[in-house]
Design an enzyme around this catalytic site. Structure first.
Site, PDB file in Angstrom:
ATOM      1  N   GLU A   2       5.272   8.945   0.053  1.00 27.71           N
ATOM      2  CA  GLU A   2       5.837   7.164  -0.643  1.00 27.71           C
ATOM      3  C   GLU A   2       7.208   7.822  -1.001  1.00 27.71           C
ATOM      4  O   GLU A   2       6.383   8.779  -2.320  1.00 27.71           O
ATOM      5  CB  GLU A   2       5.415   5.703  -1.107  1.00 27.71           C
ATOM      6  CG  GLU A   2       6.766   4.650  -1.556  1.00 27.71           C
ATOM      7  CD  GLU A   2       6.374   4.024  -2.049  1.00 27.71           C
ATOM      8  OE1 GLU A   2       4.899   3.546  -1.837  1.00 27.71           O
ATOM      9  OE2 GLU A   2       6.601   3.506  -3.277  1.00 27.71           O
ATOM     10  N   ARG A  34      14.733  -3.375  -1.293  1.00 27.55           N
ATOM     11  CA  ARG A  34      14.934  -2.201  -0.652  1.00 27.55           C
ATOM     12  C   ARG A  34      15.591  -1.273  -1.470  1.00 27.55           C
ATOM     13  O   ARG A  34      15.107   0.444  -1.375  1.00 27.55           O
ATOM     14  CB  ARG A  34      15.137  -1.659   0.857  1.00 27.55           C
ATOM     15  CG  ARG A  34      14.327  -2.267   1.978  1.00 27.55           C
ATOM     16  CD  ARG A  34      12.776  -1.887   1.742  1.00 27.55           C
ATOM     17  NE  ARG A  34      11.836  -2.646   2.675  1.00 27.55           N
ATOM     18  CZ  ARG A  34      10.954  -2.802   2.703  1.00 27.55           C
ATOM     19  NH1 ARG A  34      10.291  -2.151   2.161  1.00 27.55           N
ATOM     20  NH2 ARG A  34      10.109  -3.515   3.736  1.00 27.55           N
ATOM     21  N   ARG A  86       2.320 -11.271  -8.553  1.00 26.33           N
ATOM     22  CA  ARG A  86       4.434 -10.861  -8.463  1.00 26.33           C
ATOM     23  C   ARG A  86       4.651 -11.979  -7.824  1.00 26.33           C
ATOM     24  O   ARG A  86       6.004 -12.577  -8.663  1.00 26.33           O
ATOM     25  CB  ARG A  86       4.730  -9.924  -8.161  1.00 26.33           C
ATOM     26  CG  ARG A  86       6.141  -8.624  -8.702  1.00 26.33           C
ATOM     27  CD  ARG A  86       6.117  -7.558  -7.952  1.00 26.33           C
ATOM     28  NE  ARG A  86       5.720  -8.100  -5.989  1.00 26.33           N
ATOM     29  CZ  ARG A  86       5.882  -6.344  -5.510  1.00 26.33           C
ATOM     30  NH1 ARG A  86       6.327  -5.260  -6.603  1.00 26.33           N
ATOM     31  NH2 ARG A  86       5.928  -6.025  -4.747  1.00 26.33           N
ATOM     32  N   TYR A  92       7.229  -9.650   4.872  1.00 27.05           N
ATOM     33  CA  TYR A  92       6.440  -8.936   6.124  1.00 27.05           C
ATOM     34  C   TYR A  92       5.207  -9.906   6.282  1.00 27.05           C
ATOM     35  O   TYR A  92       5.261 -10.983   5.405  1.00 27.05           O
ATOM     36  CB  TYR A  92       5.537  -8.020   4.484  1.00 27.05           C
ATOM     37  CG  TYR A  92       6.238  -6.895   4.480  1.00 27.05           C
ATOM     38  CD1 TYR A  92       7.188  -6.121   5.316  1.00 27.05           C
ATOM     39  CD2 TYR A  92       5.388  -5.928   3.802  1.00 27.05           C
ATOM     40  CE1 TYR A  92       7.425  -4.714   5.270  1.00 27.05           C
ATOM     41  CE2 TYR A  92       5.749  -5.027   3.696  1.00 27.05           C
ATOM     42  CZ  TYR A  92       7.078  -3.830   4.321  1.00 27.05           C
ATOM     43  OH  TYR A  92       7.806  -3.606   3.894  1.00 27.05           O
ATOM     44  N   TYR A 120      -3.874  -4.522  -4.763  1.00 25.96           N
ATOM     45  CA  TYR A 120      -2.613  -4.317  -4.303  1.00 25.96           C
ATOM     46  C   TYR A 120      -1.900  -5.450  -2.812  1.00 25.96           C
ATOM     47  O   TYR A 120      -1.030  -6.340  -3.994  1.00 25.96           O
ATOM     48  CB  TYR A 120      -2.095  -3.256  -2.938  1.00 25.96           C
ATOM     49  CG  TYR A 120      -0.283  -3.506  -2.653  1.00 25.96           C
ATOM     50  CD1 TYR A 120       0.589  -3.068  -3.576  1.00 25.96           C
ATOM     51  CD2 TYR A 120      -0.214  -3.859  -1.256  1.00 25.96           C
ATOM     52  CE1 TYR A 120       1.438  -3.707  -3.444  1.00 25.96           C
ATOM     53  CE2 TYR A 120       0.962  -3.873  -1.104  1.00 25.96           C
ATOM     54  CZ  TYR A 120       2.017  -4.299  -2.299  1.00 25.96           C
ATOM     55  OH  TYR A 120       3.259  -4.139  -1.741  1.00 25.96           O
TER      56      TYR A 120
HETATM   57  C1  3EB Z   1       6.445  -0.516   2.092  1.00 29.31           C
HETATM   58  O1  3EB Z   1       7.315  -0.208   2.674  1.00 29.31           O
HETATM   59  C2  3EB Z   1       5.723   0.643   1.482  1.00 29.31           C
HETATM   60  O2  3EB Z   1       4.700  -3.262  -3.820  1.00 29.31           O
HETATM   61  O3  3EB Z   1       6.644  -3.243  -4.339  1.00 29.31           O
HETATM   62  C3  3EB Z   1       6.828   0.141  -1.914  1.00 29.31           C
HETATM   63  C4  3EB Z   1       7.751  -0.404  -2.655  1.00 29.31           C
HETATM   64  C5  3EB Z   1       5.511  -0.069  -1.005  1.00 29.31           C
HETATM   65  C6  3EB Z   1       6.919  -0.935  -3.331  1.00 29.31           C
HETATM   66  C7  3EB Z   1       5.423  -2.697  -4.069  1.00 29.31           C
HETATM   67  C8  3EB Z   1       5.466  -1.730  -2.047  1.00 29.31           C
HETATM   68  C9  3EB Z   1       6.079  -1.489  -3.133  1.00 29.31           C
HETATM   69  O4  3EB Z   1       5.848  -1.902   2.394  1.00 29.31           O
HETATM   70  C10 3EB Z   1       4.547  -0.340   0.011  1.00 29.31           C
END
Ligand code: 3EB
Length: 339
Positions: A321, A215, A150, A202, A143
Site C-alpha cells: 500500500e 481517496r 470508525r 464497498y 480491521y
Molecule cells: C483499499 O483501497 C485499501 O481503512 O483507512 C487503504 C487506505 C485501505 C486506508 C482505511 C484502507 C484504509 O481499500 C485499504
C-alpha cells in the site's frame, strides 16, 4: 524538489530525515519515528509507530511549522498547533482495548471533541496503526472491527461521505493502536478515484461497515496546496487485482495514484503540477523490497523521497500500500503563470 527553493510555502511542511532521535526544536509540529522503541512519552509531538523500516537508512517523518507552535497533552492526546493546522496523536495499549470497535469509536469521538473545542473541527488526514490487524475471521477480523468503530464515530459528523479525511490503516506486529492526525479550521475537498468504488460504498462482503475515508483530501492554504493521498493499493472497482503478485500490484497502485492526481487536477485545474513531498510504501513482506525498489523509482521518479515500512495491509491479498503528500503552487502563483 519543491522544498529546496519554494516559490511558495504553506504554514508547515513534511520531510523525511535521518532519524537522529535529537530533542525536538520549537518549530516542530510532529516527528514520527518508525520501528524504534517507544519514546519516554513526554513530548506530545513525538510519535512512535511499531513498524520496522524496510529501507536501509532509518528515516523519521518530520512536520515543521513556519508559525509558532503550541503543544501539550489533553485527555491522553498529544496535541500541537500553529493557528492553521493541528497535529494530534493517541496511543492505546491493548489493555485499553477490550472491544476494538468500541475503543476506536471512543477514540475518534474524543478526538473530534478536542478538535472542535480547539477550533480545528475539520479532519484532513488520519493515520491508523492497529496491532494484529488481520487477526480474527470474517467480520470478527480486527480491521473490520476497527472500521465499525470508525464508522460509528464519523457517521455522526456533518459532511460524512462528502468531507471525509484521507486515511491510512496498517497492521503492526505489536499490540495496541496508535493514531495520529492533522486537522484544520476549514475542511479540505474530498477527492475520489474514478477507477475505484469509494471505500465508504464497498459492499458488505468486505465488512459490516465500510471504511470511512476519502481517496484523497485537497487542502487550499493561503500560500499553497496540499494533496493528502490515502493509502492506495491494487484495488480496482472494489476488487483486489493481482492477488499475491507484489510487482503487478505496484504497477496497479501507481495507476490508481495517477487517477487520483488527475481527478484532483480536474476538480481544481492548476497551472503547476503536483510534486511529491514524500511517499510511504508499506510492504507485507519486507523481502520484496529488492524487487520493488527499482520499479518504484521508475514509476514515481528518482527524486521522490520514499520511506519503506514493513506492515500488514488490511486486506490479506494485498501485498503493498502506498500513501503520499503532494504539493502545488497557490492560486496567486498560478495566476502569475497564466498571465
Ligand atoms: C483499499 O483501497 C485499501 O481503512 O483507512 C487503504 C487506505 C485501505 C486506508 C482505511 C484502507 C484504509 O481499500 C485499504
Amino acid at each position: 524538489m519543491a522544498r529546496d527553493s519554494p516559490a511558495y510555502r504553506c504554514s508547515y511542511e513534511m520531510t523525511y530525515e535521518a532519524d537522529s532521535g535529537a530533542r525536538l526544536d520549537r518549530n516542530v509540529l510532529a516527528r514520527i519515528r518508525y520501528g524504534s522503541a517507544p519514546s519516554s512519552g513526554c513530548d506530545p509531538r513525538e510519535v512512535t509507530v511499531a513498524l520496522p523500516q524496510a529501507g536501509v537508512a532509518p528515516l523519521a517523518e518530520v512536520w515543521r511549522s513556519h508559525l509558532p507552535v503550541r503543544y501539550g497533552w489533553a485527555d491522553g492526546f498529544g496535541l500541537a498547533h500553529n493557528g492553521e493546522v493541528l497535529f494530534g496523536q493517541l496511543h492505546l495499549d491493548e489493555s485499553q482495548i477490550a472491544d476494538l470497535a468500541h475503543a476506536t469509536a471512543s477514540a475518534y469521538v474524543r478526538a473530534d471533541m478536542i478538535l472542535r473545542r480547539m477550533g480545528y473541527p475539520s479532519w484532513l488526514r488520519v493515520w491508523n496503526f492497529v496491532g494484529h490487524i488481520n487477526h480474527g475471521e470474517g467480520d470478527a477480523e480486527r480491521y473490520r472491527q476497527f472500521c465499525r468503530g470508525r464508522y460509528h464515530a464519523l457517521a455522526l459528523k456533518p459532511g460524512f461521505e462528502t468531507q471525509l479525511p484521507a486515511a491510512t490503516a496498517i497492521g503492526t506486529g505489536g499490540a495496541g493502536m496508535t493514531l495520529y492526525f492533522l486537522a484544520a479550521r476549514d475542511p479540505g475537498e474530498q477527492v475520489e478515484n474514478p477507477r475505484q468504488v469509494s471505500a465508504f460504498r464497498y459492499p458488505a462482503a468486505y465488512g459490516p461497515k465500510s471504511p470511512s475515508f476519502s481517496r484523497a483530501n485537497l487542502k487550499h492554504w493561503a500560500d499553497g496546496i496540499h494533496l493528502f493521498v490515502s493509502g492506495t493499493a491494487s484495488v480496482v472497482g472494489h476488487r483486489t487485482l493481482h492477488a499475491g503478485d507484489a510487482l503487478a500490484q505496484l504497477d496497479e497502485t501507481w495507476r490508481n495514484f495517477e487517477a487520483v492526481l488527475q481527478q484532483a487536477t480536474a476538480q481544481r485545474p492548476m497551472a503547476a503540477p503536483f510534486r511529491a513531498a514524500g511517499l510511504k510504501i508499506f510492504l507485507r513482506c519486507r523481502e520484496h523490497l529488492g524487487a520493488l525498489l527499482p520499479r518504484a523509482r521508475q514509476l514515481f521518479g528518482a527524486e521522490v523521497p520514499l520511506l519503506w515500512l514493513a506492515g500488514d495491509i488490511c486486506r490479506r491479498d494485498l501485498m503493498l500500500e502506498i500513501e503520499g503528500l503532494f504539493t502545488a503552487a497557490p492560486l496567486a502563483a498560478q495566476r502569475q503563470v497564466a498571465a
